[in-house]
Design an enzyme around this catalytic site. Sequence first.
Site, PDB file in Angstrom:
ATOM      1  N   LYS A  85      -2.863   2.127  -1.935  1.00 19.83           N
ATOM      2  CA  LYS A  85      -1.590   1.392  -2.018  1.00 19.83           C
ATOM      3  C   LYS A  85      -1.593   0.556  -3.288  1.00 19.83           C
ATOM      4  O   LYS A  85      -2.569  -0.159  -3.575  1.00 19.83           O
ATOM      5  CB  LYS A  85      -1.478   0.488  -0.795  1.00 19.83           C
ATOM      6  CG  LYS A  85      -0.087   0.154  -0.342  1.00 19.83           C
ATOM      7  CD  LYS A  85      -0.186  -0.575   1.005  1.00 19.83           C
ATOM      8  CE  LYS A  85       1.140  -1.007   1.527  1.00 19.83           C
ATOM      9  NZ  LYS A  85       0.988  -1.852   2.715  1.00 19.83           N
TER      10      LYS A  85
HETATM   11  O1  G3P Z   1       2.637  -3.895   5.045  1.00 20.60           O
HETATM   12  C1  G3P Z   1       3.727  -4.323   4.358  1.00 20.60           C
HETATM   13  C2  G3P Z   1       4.858  -4.909   5.176  1.00 20.60           C
HETATM   14  O2  G3P Z   1       5.088  -4.149   6.314  1.00 20.60           O
HETATM   15  C3  G3P Z   1       4.786  -6.377   5.386  1.00 20.60           C
HETATM   16  O3  G3P Z   1       5.695  -6.844   6.347  1.00 20.60           O
HETATM   17  O4  G3P Z   1       6.370  -8.615   7.932  1.00 20.60           O
HETATM   18  O5  G3P Z   1       4.883  -9.209   6.003  1.00 20.60           O
HETATM   19  O6  G3P Z   1       7.275  -8.643   5.643  1.00 20.60           O
HETATM   20  P1  G3P Z   1       6.069  -8.410   6.475  1.00 20.60           P
END
Ligand code: G3P
Length: 224
Positions: free
Chosen positions: A83
């Site tokens: 990633k």
């Molecule tokens: O893994 C990346 C993403 O899904 C992060 O989500 O909830 O931290 O905005 P969030």
Amino acid sequence: MKFFIDTADVAEIRDLASTGLVDGVTTNPSLIAKSGRPMAEVIAEICDAVPGPISAEVTATDYATMLREGRYLASIAKNVAVKVPLTVDGLKTCKTLSDAGTPVNVTLCFSAAQALLAAKAGAAYISPFVGRLDDIGAVGMDLIADIVEIYSAYDFKTAVLVASVRGPQHVIDAAKLGADVVTLPPAVLRLMYKHPLTDKGLEAFLADWAKTGQSILGAETDTA
Ligand code: G3P
């Protein structure tokens, strides 16, 4: 539509993988930090628990170091997807790794223009963050619609991986748009099973069944 789990909690991943519905896992530096464990160890365990793609994110910001980190992460297990963030150096890294056959997930995507660049850089996945766009008053799902339309117009092979998912409605909206993958916080996957009418209906069925005094397995023993 594929379901990935967005966590670095190995116990949680093993538990959810037992449902047979988990196609992959995504992690990020924040999730690894939350696990409190060494990254390489966590990624190796997740790769062992789930056969699908497991995203492991680089933390360098310059091309040369990102590439070294990406190659190292890819060496941990065959099912690692490296990633990288959507930056100039991130997409250079994406291009080099993708050309060499390593699947790359380009993360922190917040615009269709960024998604177009990632596809041209050969990304296996683009991760638009719908929840974080909603958080600032934009409509995250509009970005998914734009990316799906653009990718299909040019037959790009990059899969649209909907990230930063906040609830089941995001999953439904993404599915209606034909997104390839959603990555779900464990709580969201668990919520998707739930409906109050299911609970109420089951309670009534079981109460009626109890009144009969019957047992299905008891019948099996009787006829054996
Ligand atoms: O893994 C990346 C993403 O899904 C992060 O989500 O909830 O931290 O905005 P969030």
